[in-house]
Design a protein around this motif. Sequence first.
Motif, PDB file in Angstrom:
ATOM      1  N   GLY A  12      65.689  91.772   8.310  1.00 27.85           N
ATOM      2  CA  GLY A  12      66.899  92.545   8.598  1.00 27.85           C
ATOM      3  C   GLY A  12      67.647  93.007   7.355  1.00 27.85           C
ATOM      4  N   SER A  40      62.120  93.984  11.423  1.00 32.19           N
ATOM      5  CA  SER A  40      63.215  93.289  12.117  1.00 32.19           C
ATOM      6  C   SER A  40      64.283  94.294  12.506  1.00 32.19           C
ATOM      7  N   GLU A 208      65.273  84.803  14.559  1.00 37.74           N
ATOM      8  CA  GLU A 208      64.560  84.842  13.272  1.00 37.74           C
ATOM      9  C   GLU A 208      63.040  84.837  13.459  1.00 37.74           C
TER      10      GLU A 208
END
Length: 384
Positions: A12, A40, A208
């Motif tokens: 991210g 992500s 995650e």
Amino acid sequence: MENNWIVAKFGGSSVRDAQAMLRCCQIIENNPKIKVVVISATQNTTNQLETVSKTAQVGDGMGLELVVNEIINKHIYIARELFTSPAVLLELEVLCGELKALGALILKDRLCSPATMDELNSLGERMSSLLFADLLRLRIPKKIVQLLDARKIIKTNSDFQKAEPQIELIAKNCESQILPTINDETLFVTQGFIGSDSEDCTTTLGREGSDYSATLIGEGVSASLVQIWTDVTGIASCDPRLVDEVKFIKTISYDEATALASLGAKVLFPSTLLPTKRKNIPVFVGSSLYPDRGGTLITQEHDCAFSLKAISLLENKDGAFVSFVGTHIDKKNDLKNILLSYLGADCFQFTKVNIHSITFKIDQSKLEKSLAIKKAHLALSKFI
Ligand code: ASP
Ligand code: MG
């Protein structure tokens, strides 16, 4: 002939804005071995999607509208900066519409089932990968960029929010959807974190979980390497947010890295290395901000003698624990007492030891955990 394909995952923070995405694009352009790219959600978007659900469930219509608009505006802003093509802008609009509709539904029902949460969470990765694939098309025109819906590859059980991947189905899907054109100029882009169950309902692998998606695909295509690009130059002797003077680790074994992840280190999702260990595929962790600074290579190789590499901090309902991770830890004579002499036996209490780790509980009534971790890192520095 050995496969020479790399699966590259960008976290991210690596795709947080247009500039960051351009840096990732450069990494891919510089390395033609990268065949599959796993993306992500942009930084903080998954947290914001959770806020969508929370505000809607409590009937906070204003809060809901605010966070929905933040997510939409963030992505439209990135799209503008990247000169996203009109067709892709339309697709982005469709996803924004889905986001609004899901928010409205949860608001109406005051309820968000785990399945709905996964559907909602999937929007983060679907938006970022859509924009990133378009950027790759623009920047690397000689490649045929194919955006693959990860839900067609990563099949899982129906344990929403922490779904278990179905390895054989994933292998089959990689074989039919990726392998036939992997040697061409095709560049596959797909989402991390998300999958789907046998009914094709969207699932996620857990927060995650994109690292895990990357290694599952690496296993499915028998990649020669899986790269995990993040915001740190690899795995360090301690989380750099906790201690200043960390040392980055050049090489570490699957087992040591897995021990670190499961004992609280935030650098990798705990199941990440299972697929690559099964197929003996090395995993590289590096920084997309400084790709030339190297990183950590995680492989099968173990040190033959005792060694310590890193410490981690784990907090749970039983307290705060610091673990020293390495190899042949149980063979080292008197290690427990040697470490306690550095740590101070009044503030730390031995809890367990095995081949890859030794753990101590921090007595937080005597020592703050931020100080405890610094002390533990000082103790580690006597060994590294
Ligand atoms: N976007 C997901 C999360 O923030 C998955 C990931 O980034 O690995 O948890
Ligand atoms: Mg992340």
